[in-house]
Design an enzyme around this catalytic site. Structure first.
Site, mmCIF file in Angstrom:
data_model
loop_
_atom_site.group_PDB
_atom_site.id
_atom_site.type_symbol
_atom_site.label_atom_id
_atom_site.label_comp_id
_atom_site.label_asym_id
_atom_site.label_seq_id
_atom_site.Cartn_x
_atom_site.Cartn_y
_atom_site.Cartn_z
ATOM 1 N N ASP A 70 0.851 -1.185 0.000
ATOM 2 C CA ASP A 70 0.000 0.000 0.000
ATOM 3 C C ASP A 70 0.889 1.237 0.000
ATOM 4 O OD1 ASP A 70 -2.283 1.853 0.834
ATOM 5 O OD2 ASP A 70 -3.283 -0.095 0.959
ATOM 6 N N HIS A 110 -3.884 5.522 4.266
ATOM 7 C CA HIS A 110 -4.617 4.357 3.748
ATOM 8 C C HIS A 110 -3.961 3.046 4.156
ATOM 9 C CE1 HIS A 110 -6.127 1.445 0.712
ATOM 10 N NE2 HIS A 110 -7.229 2.160 0.792
ATOM 11 N N SER A 131 -11.541 -1.793 0.228
ATOM 12 C CA SER A 131 -10.222 -1.817 0.851
ATOM 13 C C SER A 131 -10.310 -2.379 2.264
ATOM 14 C CB SER A 131 -9.628 -0.408 0.900
ATOM 15 O OG SER A 131 -9.239 0.018 -0.373
#
Length: 471
Positions: free
Chosen positions: A194, A229, A375
């Site tokens: 990520d 994130h 996600s």
């Protein structure tokens, strides 16, 4: 074993010999724990068990027939019997085979600690079997249900409502505001491919490994709508209060495009996947909460093949189905069958989120809150995969995928919301209750009897507790 409780011996350290306090959930378990009686010391006084009511013979007739036990016990398994043989029987396996074939049954196993076997046998033939001079007793086989197993529980808040939904079968209207777990993913390595993971995040502190990939991999990416994130994915997968696998080790592979937070770079992702395949400790899982849009010309050949190579090397990859309400079969790497592709559902309604990818390339849906997206759904599923690998570290990726899909809550999602070809399969973190077959000579049990039990563990989730009561 005393009169109330026994445990596996020291040769099977996976088992426990005492009840684990606390917890309201039944023991999570995968399969069958088969307990075999090894030996019993002679009791001080033999306790005569209840004989089935059908025995109305004279005392002389009873003495010439094999004793019959446990015919009306709770949990009896019809058509399955334990057959105890006399001590002068030399070849137990041959006698078991001969008796079973004669009765048109089948042997399940032969005891190692005493002379006897257990088998599928027709109920109608048991009376005739009692007259066989080699048979000492016949006992109906039965299941012993284990008590609650020492789970840890957490009262959920709106932010963790998804966890509440993941750990129970029943539908959306009966959420109990509690998340419970026994497994925590300890020993499993989760790679967050990520835009970086904050090594100092309070949910992850002490479990983010310095074995990482990329530029500044142990820092959160900041500066856009997608800041943090990667850290959020790590928290959902393995956070200490917000995640699933709360004992797993987290690794970061930062593959953000030129240091940006909004997008990931396919080439860097391919490099990271290959490095994980070659050098990561096992068992390992790749969490890749991203996908590319293929359009009509296809896409993702390189990243798809990198994922396949990881699969072949024993590394499971969990990927998102996408957040554009499209067919996941038109997304990379979501369309790769060797990967576990995850869609998102609403934790409070059991509807597919409108934005979630769908279609036959989706393997499972996971509940999220506040638009957490595929996600977060992917990260929750990664956490559940880590629970599976904690106890079965040598399972192949395909076996882990099958276990998660087969253990999912089936039929609870609103079918009208799923889209064509999507599975009605919702992520579930618990395991079936463990059943234990206790095989032993009931007639030998008396006050102060002590027995040794050998447990052959062919599945299930420790710690184990055996509870045993006579009559």
């Amino acid at each position: 074993m005393n009169e109330e409780q026994g445990s596996t011996n020291d040769r099977y350290p996976i088992a426990s010999n005492s009840a684990v306090p606390g917890g309201r959930y039944a023991n999570s378990a995968a399969a069958l724990l088969l307990a075999l009686l090894a030996s019993c010391d002679a009791p001080r006084a033999v306790v005569e068990p209840d004989v089935n009511a059908l025995l109305t013979r004279t005392g002389e007739q009873r003495d010439t027939l094999a004793k019959l036990y446990s015919m009306s016990v709770k949990g009896r398994i019809l058509g399955r019997y334990i057959v105890g043989l006399n001590d002068d029987v030399e070849n137990v396996a041959a006698v078991a085979d001969e008796i079973s074939k004669r009765m048109q049954g089948s042997v399940i196993g032969v005891f190692t600690g005493r002379k006897g076997f257990w088998a599928h046998l027709p109920d109608a033939g048991i009376e005739r079997l009692r007259a066989d001079k080699r048979v000492l007793y016949i006992e109906a086989d039965y299941v012993v249900t284990l008590a609650d197993q020492g789970d840890t529980i957490q009262y959920t808040q709106p932010s963790t409502q998804a966890l509440d939904r993941i750990d129970q079968r029943s539908g959306k209207l009966t959420l109990d505001n509690i998340y419970g777990w026994t497994a925590n993913g300890s020993g499993v390595h989760i790679w967050i491919v990520d835009n970086g993971v904050d090594i100092n995040h309070p949910e992850l502190v002490g479990r983010v490994s310095s074995l990482a990939i990329g530029t500044n991999p142990l820092q959160s990416c900041t500066g856009s709508e997608h800041e943090f994130h990667g850290t959020r994915m790590a928290v959902a997968a393995a956070g200490s209060t917000q995640g699933i696998a709360r004992g797993a080790t987290i690794h970061s592979a930062r593959v953000s495009n030129n240091g940006q937070c909004l997008t990931l770079n396919n080439s860097e992702a391919v490099q990271a996947i290959d490095l994980i395949r070659l050098y990561s400790p096992r068992p390992a899982i790749i969490n890749y909460s991203a996908n590319g849009t293929c359009g009509g010309g296809g896409c993702g050949y390189t990243v798809d093949n990198a994922m396949r190579r990881a699969f072949d090397a024993g590394v499971l990859a969990v990927v998102g189905a996408g957040n554009d309400s499209a067919d996941a079969c038109d997304r990379s790497p979501a369309h790769v069958p060797e990967l576990l592709t995850v869609g998102a559902s609403e934790a409070g309604t059991d509807r597919k989120y409108g934005y979630s990818g769908n279609g036959p390339c989706v393997d499972i849906f996971a509940p999220v809150v506040d638009g957490g997206g595929t996600s977060t759904a992917t990260a929750y599923t990664t956490g559940v995969a880590a629970l599976e690998l904690q106890f079965f570290p040598n399972k192949s990726p395909s076996d882990v995928m099958d276990a998660i899909k087969n253990n999912a809550s089936s039929g609870y999602l609103d079918p009208a919301s799923l889209g064509t070809g999507s599975p009605n399969r919702l992520l579930y973190s618990r395991r079936p209750t463990l059943a234990t077959d206790i095989a032993g000579g009931y007639w030998t049990m008396g006050p102060n009897t002590r027995c040794n039990w050998n447990a052959l563990v062919v599945g299930g989730q420790p710690p184990y507790t055996f509870e045993w009561t006579r009559g």
